[in-house]
Motif scaffolding. Sequence first.
Motif, PDB file in Angstrom:
ATOM      1  N   THR A 128      24.098  60.044 -53.904  1.00 31.18           N
ATOM      2  CA  THR A 128      25.025  59.134 -53.229  1.00 31.18           C
ATOM      3  C   THR A 128      25.809  58.269 -54.209  1.00 31.18           C
ATOM      4  O   THR A 128      25.304  57.921 -55.288  1.00 31.18           O
ATOM      5  CB  THR A 128      24.256  58.213 -52.248  1.00 31.18           C
ATOM      6  OG1 THR A 128      25.207  57.441 -51.503  1.00 31.18           O
ATOM      7  CG2 THR A 128      23.333  57.264 -52.992  1.00 31.18           C
ATOM      8  N   LYS A 129      27.032  57.945 -53.838  1.00 35.84           N
ATOM      9  CA  LYS A 129      27.844  57.023 -54.632  1.00 35.84           C
ATOM     10  C   LYS A 129      27.697  55.597 -54.097  1.00 35.84           C
ATOM     11  O   LYS A 129      28.244  54.653 -54.667  1.00 35.84           O
ATOM     12  CB  LYS A 129      29.316  57.444 -54.588  1.00 35.84           C
ATOM     13  CG  LYS A 129      29.585  58.800 -55.239  1.00 35.84           C
ATOM     14  CD  LYS A 129      31.072  59.045 -55.292  1.00 35.84           C
ATOM     15  CE  LYS A 129      31.480  60.381 -55.881  1.00 35.84           C
ATOM     16  NZ  LYS A 129      30.560  61.069 -56.725  1.00 35.84           N
ATOM     17  N   ARG A 130      26.974  55.442 -53.014  1.00 30.81           N
ATOM     18  CA  ARG A 130      26.804  54.129 -52.405  1.00 30.81           C
ATOM     19  C   ARG A 130      25.832  53.278 -53.223  1.00 30.81           C
ATOM     20  O   ARG A 130      24.804  53.771 -53.695  1.00 30.81           O
ATOM     21  CB  ARG A 130      26.262  54.285 -50.981  1.00 30.81           C
ATOM     22  CG  ARG A 130      26.150  52.979 -50.207  1.00 30.81           C
ATOM     23  CD  ARG A 130      25.632  53.220 -48.810  1.00 30.81           C
ATOM     24  NE  ARG A 130      25.595  51.982 -48.048  1.00 30.81           N
ATOM     25  CZ  ARG A 130      25.100  51.882 -46.820  1.00 30.81           C
ATOM     26  NH1 ARG A 130      24.594  52.955 -46.229  1.00 30.81           N
ATOM     27  NH2 ARG A 130      25.106  50.716 -46.206  1.00 30.81           N
ATOM     28  N   ASP A 131      26.185  52.017 -53.398  1.00 26.41           N
ATOM     29  CA  ASP A 131      25.323  51.086 -54.115  1.00 26.41           C
ATOM     30  C   ASP A 131      24.178  50.657 -53.195  1.00 26.41           C
ATOM     31  O   ASP A 131      24.413  50.063 -52.134  1.00 26.41           O
ATOM     32  CB  ASP A 131      26.140  49.877 -54.559  1.00 26.41           C
ATOM     33  CG  ASP A 131      25.326  48.910 -55.413  1.00 26.41           C
ATOM     34  OD1 ASP A 131      24.150  49.209 -55.697  1.00 26.41           O
ATOM     35  OD2 ASP A 131      25.868  47.854 -55.784  1.00 26.41           O
ATOM     36  N   LEU A 132      22.958  50.963 -53.594  1.00 23.48           N
ATOM     37  CA  LEU A 132      21.790  50.662 -52.765  1.00 23.48           C
ATOM     38  C   LEU A 132      21.106  49.354 -53.158  1.00 23.48           C
ATOM     39  O   LEU A 132      19.998  49.076 -52.701  1.00 23.48           O
ATOM     40  CB  LEU A 132      20.775  51.814 -52.856  1.00 23.48           C
ATOM     41  CG  LEU A 132      21.280  53.193 -52.423  1.00 23.48           C
ATOM     42  CD1 LEU A 132      20.193  54.251 -52.641  1.00 23.48           C
ATOM     43  CD2 LEU A 132      21.713  53.178 -50.966  1.00 23.48           C
TER      44      LEU A 132
END
Length: 221
Positions: A128-132
Motif C-alpha cells: 500500500t501507498k497509504r500512510d498507516l
Amino acid sequence: MNDPMVSRNPSYSSALETNKVLRNTYFLLSLTLVWSAIVATTSMVMGLPHPGLIITLVGFYGLMFLTEKNRNNSMGLVFTFAFTGFIGYTLGPILNAYIGAGMGFAIVPALGGTALTFMVCSFYALTTKRDLSFLSGMLMAGFVVILVGFVANLFLQMPIIHLALSGIFVLFSSGAILLTTQSIIRGGETNYISATITLYVSIYNLFLSLLHILGVMGGDD
C-alpha cells in the motif's frame, strides 16, 4: 570495495538497508516461530505445568526488556531465543488445557487464521501507498481499553468480557503487524531484532485470541 552507485545515490543505499532489515526480520521471525513450536510441543508431550501468572509476567517482560536492551549486540539474539522459547514453554500447558476441555478442535483453525491474517496484513503493508502511521494512536487507545478490561475482569470474571477482549486483541495485533511492517519499509524501524519481537508478540497474541474465540464459539452447541 564500495559500490560507487551506493555512494552516489543515498536513496539506493537506504533501499538496500531497508531490504536487509526486512529480510533479516522475516528470517529471524521464522526461526523463532519454529523454535517456539518445538518448545511448545515438547512442553505438551511432557505435560509440563504452567508457571503461573506471576512467573509468566516476570519472564515475559524481563526477557523482553533484556532483548531490547541488547538489540544492538549478539546477546540480543540469545535473549530473543530465550524469550520466544519461554513463550513456547508457557503455550504448551495452555494448549493441553484446551485439549483437556474438549476444545482442541480450535487449535488448527486458530493457527490457520493466524497465518492468514499475518500474510494478508504483511502483504497490504508492503504494497500500500497509504500512510498507516495513524494506527499508532488507535493502538495506544486499544491498549488502554485492553488494560482496563483485563483489570476489570479480574474482579468481574465475566466470560463475555474475556471474549470481547479477545476480539479487541485480534484487531490490536493486526494493527501492530501493519504498523511494524510499514515502519520497516519506510525506514522507521531499523533494528531487525526489535521488529522481530514486535511481530512475534503480535502473532502470539493473535493466535491466543483466535484460539479463545474459536474455542468458545465452537463449544456452544
